[in-house]
Scaffold this motif. Structure first.
Motif, PDB file in Angstrom:
ATOM      1  N   ILE A  39       0.852  -1.185   0.000  1.00 32.73           N
ATOM      2  CA  ILE A  39       0.000   0.000   0.000  1.00 32.73           C
ATOM      3  C   ILE A  39       0.886   1.232   0.000  1.00 32.73           C
ATOM      4  O   ILE A  39       1.638   1.478   0.946  1.00 32.73           O
ATOM      5  CB  ILE A  39      -0.945   0.013   1.209  1.00 32.73           C
ATOM      6  CG1 ILE A  39      -1.886  -1.199   1.156  1.00 32.73           C
ATOM      7  CG2 ILE A  39      -1.744   1.311   1.255  1.00 32.73           C
ATOM      8  CD1 ILE A  39      -2.794  -1.333   2.371  1.00 32.73           C
ATOM      9  N   GLY A  40       0.800   2.002  -1.091  1.00 35.22           N
ATOM     10  CA  GLY A  40       1.599   3.208  -1.246  1.00 35.22           C
ATOM     11  C   GLY A  40       2.670   3.023  -2.293  1.00 35.22           C
ATOM     12  O   GLY A  40       3.518   2.143  -2.177  1.00 35.22           O
ATOM     13  N   GLY A  41       2.638   3.853  -3.337  1.00 35.10           N
ATOM     14  CA  GLY A  41       3.523   3.672  -4.477  1.00 35.10           C
ATOM     15  C   GLY A  41       4.636   4.691  -4.582  1.00 35.10           C
ATOM     16  O   GLY A  41       5.000   5.090  -5.690  1.00 35.10           O
ATOM     17  N   GLY A  42       5.196   5.108  -3.459  1.00 33.01           N
ATOM     18  CA  GLY A  42       6.295   6.059  -3.471  1.00 33.01           C
ATOM     19  C   GLY A  42       7.648   5.379  -3.378  1.00 33.01           C
ATOM     20  O   GLY A  42       7.824   4.237  -3.796  1.00 33.01           O
ATOM     21  N   ALA A  43       8.610   6.088  -2.782  1.00 31.81           N
ATOM     22  CA  ALA A  43       9.984   5.579  -2.746  1.00 31.81           C
ATOM     23  C   ALA A  43      10.091   4.267  -1.984  1.00 31.81           C
ATOM     24  O   ALA A  43      10.930   3.430  -2.311  1.00 31.81           O
ATOM     25  CB  ALA A  43      10.897   6.631  -2.120  1.00 31.81           C
ATOM     26  N   LEU A 319       7.312   1.058   5.998  1.00 31.50           N
ATOM     27  CA  LEU A 319       8.493   1.668   5.390  1.00 31.50           C
ATOM     28  C   LEU A 319       8.415   3.193   5.385  1.00 31.50           C
ATOM     29  O   LEU A 319       7.330   3.775   5.421  1.00 31.50           O
ATOM     30  CB  LEU A 319       8.637   1.204   3.931  1.00 31.50           C
ATOM     31  CG  LEU A 319       8.604  -0.286   3.653  1.00 31.50           C
ATOM     32  CD1 LEU A 319       8.740  -0.546   2.166  1.00 31.50           C
ATOM     33  CD2 LEU A 319       9.690  -1.003   4.432  1.00 31.50           C
ATOM     34  N   GLY A 320       9.586   3.792   5.284  1.00 30.97           N
ATOM     35  CA  GLY A 320       9.680   5.208   4.950  1.00 30.97           C
ATOM     36  C   GLY A 320       9.152   6.143   6.012  1.00 30.97           C
ATOM     37  O   GLY A 320       9.307   5.904   7.216  1.00 30.97           O
ATOM     38  N   ASP A 321       8.516   7.221   5.551  1.00 25.90           N
ATOM     39  CA  ASP A 321       8.082   8.287   6.444  1.00 25.90           C
ATOM     40  C   ASP A 321       7.198   7.778   7.577  1.00 25.90           C
ATOM     41  O   ASP A 321       7.238   8.315   8.684  1.00 25.90           O
ATOM     42  CB  ASP A 321       7.300   9.349   5.653  1.00 25.90           C
ATOM     43  CG  ASP A 321       8.131  10.047   4.594  1.00 25.90           C
ATOM     44  OD1 ASP A 321       9.372   9.960   4.652  1.00 25.90           O
ATOM     45  OD2 ASP A 321       7.529  10.668   3.698  1.00 25.90           O
ATOM     46  N   SER A 331      13.074  10.374   4.578  1.00 25.62           N
ATOM     47  CA  SER A 331      13.476  10.875   3.263  1.00 25.62           C
ATOM     48  C   SER A 331      13.196   9.826   2.202  1.00 25.62           C
ATOM     49  O   SER A 331      13.010   8.641   2.511  1.00 25.62           O
ATOM     50  CB  SER A 331      14.974  11.207   3.253  1.00 25.62           C
ATOM     51  OG  SER A 331      15.756  10.025   3.229  1.00 25.62           O
ATOM     52  N   GLY A 332      13.196  10.255   0.930  1.00 26.77           N
ATOM     53  CA  GLY A 332      13.010   9.320  -0.163  1.00 26.77           C
ATOM     54  C   GLY A 332      14.125   8.298  -0.231  1.00 26.77           C
ATOM     55  O   GLY A 332      13.887   7.107  -0.465  1.00 26.77           O
ATOM     56  N   PHE A 333      15.359   8.744  -0.037  1.00 27.30           N
ATOM     57  CA  PHE A 333      16.505   7.827  -0.051  1.00 27.30           C
ATOM     58  C   PHE A 333      16.348   6.795   1.054  1.00 27.30           C
ATOM     59  O   PHE A 333      16.579   5.589   0.846  1.00 27.30           O
ATOM     60  CB  PHE A 333      17.801   8.629   0.127  1.00 27.30           C
ATOM     61  CG  PHE A 333      19.059   7.931  -0.311  1.00 27.30           C
ATOM     62  CD1 PHE A 333      19.373   6.651   0.119  1.00 27.30           C
ATOM     63  CD2 PHE A 333      19.953   8.569  -1.156  1.00 27.30           C
ATOM     64  CE1 PHE A 333      20.555   6.024  -0.271  1.00 27.30           C
ATOM     65  CE2 PHE A 333      21.124   7.949  -1.566  1.00 27.30           C
ATOM     66  CZ  PHE A 333      21.429   6.674  -1.115  1.00 27.30           C
ATOM     67  N   ALA A 334      15.968   7.232   2.273  1.00 32.20           N
ATOM     68  CA  ALA A 334      15.797   6.320   3.400  1.00 32.20           C
ATOM     69  C   ALA A 334      14.712   5.287   3.105  1.00 32.20           C
ATOM     70  O   ALA A 334      14.872   4.094   3.380  1.00 32.20           O
ATOM     71  CB  ALA A 334      15.461   7.107   4.662  1.00 32.20           C
ATOM     72  N   ALA A 335      13.589   5.729   2.553  1.00 33.03           N
ATOM     73  CA  ALA A 335      12.492   4.806   2.240  1.00 33.03           C
ATOM     74  C   ALA A 335      12.927   3.760   1.228  1.00 33.03           C
ATOM     75  O   ALA A 335      12.600   2.571   1.343  1.00 33.03           O
ATOM     76  CB  ALA A 335      11.290   5.590   1.719  1.00 33.03           C
TER      77      ALA A 335
END
Length: 424
Positions: A39-43, A319-321, A331-335
């Motif tokens: 669920i969620g299509g970001g980094a 994951l991520g934020d 951050s995007g890199f961290a995710a």
């Protein structure tokens, strides 16, 4: 060194060259292939879906749930506001994930999670079973975080901390400011997405106003005594935008703020100021689906650093934020880095593949003015308590122009690399 797609994508494999760990194969909830729902299509989410599908070589059914057909990266959206990129350059589609990796991409909202039955319910009515669920929903805003503002006021006072139409709106408002007008930012408290992000945005706003509206003023109301790359930004503001930017920290009332979107006023420690544009960046929390899933502890979702599994449910990874994981910034890199660790853990659990000890990296680049790029970053390892920082680096004040230009060029290469890593 200029980063490129080959170096960026190869770095993940190099980081995994350590001793292997055995992992048992999990029983699928249904007959046939084990099922993973992301669920969620970001980094975080897009990367995890791609790596699970790619590295399992068809042994796992992967479904990616993302309401947006075009995903606009929050990272580099400030460069769009500053005029250094076009909006379409930060927009990405999911076609390659579906066509080349066999991922079932569903553009819908996830509205329910039954952890006992291991199902996800979508707004359209579909119910999807899973063996492992990955949540990477990014951020939502804390209700009432800024007195006088809520999301119903985001057109009058944009947050632009979810990129796309909000970025377009804020850019248009900045460019329409009257001569000598005032831009205000309400900065968020820690922790929040992209710690240098608000201050890179201020730099980009100043870059636009210096050219278009040089007598305009910028004020920042900030509840924090210090912020990421503070010395670097303040040096850059003095060098490039002398006299334009007024940072008001908590000592002078930066944490005592209210806004009136109808009157377009900002009140800082009792003093009301009429403004022409107001960028309100509220306090943040994990995306709503984490609360629905019951994996939050307060505003964020605690995870096991070795696998990114939820502390509340071993069948869910966050994951991520949205995750509460320790020392890594949001951050995007961290995710993206966390997604690779989670993807490896999921494959190990569902197919019996090898699992390597978790390693994480992060770099955050910021642009202060044309070819004036700075960066901060670190490497991390998983402990039982948290993702722990091992070592780090940061640009230095007083660096020469050639080094700053090289740093900016690195960021361009990184962007190409990470978006290829996310979307194929």
């Amino acid at each position: 060194m200029k980063l490129n797609r080959r170096l960026f994508m190869g770095g993940a494999a190099a980081g995994a060259a350590v001793a292997t760990l055995a992992a048992p194969m999990a029983q699928a909830s249904n007959h046939g292939k084990p099922k993973v729902v992301v669920i969620g299509g970001g980094a975080g989410g897009a990367t995890a879906a791609r790596y699970i599908a790619k590295d399992s070589k068809g042994e796992i059914d992967v479904t990616l749930i993302e309401p947006s057909r075009s995903y606009y990266t929050c990272f580099f959206s400030n460069l769009y506001i500053g005029g250094f990129r076009e909006l379409n350059s930060i927009a990405h589609s999911y076609g390659t994930l579906a066509a080349e990796y066999g991922i079932n991409v569903v553009h819908d909202w996830a509205v329910g999670i039954d952890r006992d039955a291991r199902t996800v319910t979508l707004a359209g009515g579909a119910v999807l079973p899973y063996d492992r669920l990955i949540l990477s929903p990014g951020i939502d805003f804390v209700d009432g975080a800024v007195d006088g503002w809520d999301v119903s006021h985001q057109n009058a006072m944009p947050h632009a901390y979810k990129a796309g139409s909000q970025s377009e709106l804020l850019k248009a408002q900045i460019e329409a400011m009257p001569d000598g007008g005032t831009f205000a930012m309400i900065a968020p408290p820690n922790p929040f997405r992209c710690p240098p992000g608000p201050y890179e945005r201020i730099s980009m706003v100043a870059h636009v106003l210096k050219d278009r509206n040089p007598t305009a003023k910028i004020i920042i109301a900030d509840p924090k005594e210090k912020f990421s790359k503070m010395a670097l930004f303040q040096e850059g503001w003095a060098d490039h935008y002398d006299g334009m930017i007024d940072w008001i920290g908590p000592e002078f009332g930066g944490g005592n703020v209210s806004v009136n979107p109808e009157a377009m006023t900002v009140t800082i420690d009792g003093e009301e100021t009429k403004v022409d544009v107001c960028n309100v960046i509220p306090a943040m929390k994990a995306g709503r689906i984490c609360e629905i899933a019951g994996v939050n502890d307060g505003n964020w979702a605690p995870v096991n650093p070795h696998t990114m599994q939820s502390r509340a449910d071993e069948n869910i990874h966050v994951l991520g934020d949205a995750s509460h994981q320790g020392d890594m910034p949001k951050s995007g890199f961290a995710a993206n880095s966390q997604a690779k660790v989670a993807a490896m853990a999921v494959r190990a659990a569902l197919t019996g593949s090898k699992q390597f000890p978790a390693k994480f990296t992060n770099t955050c680049w910021s642009l202060i003015d044309t070819d004036d790029g700075v960066k901060v970053g670190a490497s991390y390892e998983a402990t039982d308590e948290k993702i722990a920082k091992v070592d780090g680096f940061i640009s230095q004040t007083g660096e020469d122009a050639a080094l700053r230009k090289t740093t900016y060029e690195e960021s361009i290469g990184w962007y190409a690399g990470i978006t290829a890593d996310m979307f194929g």
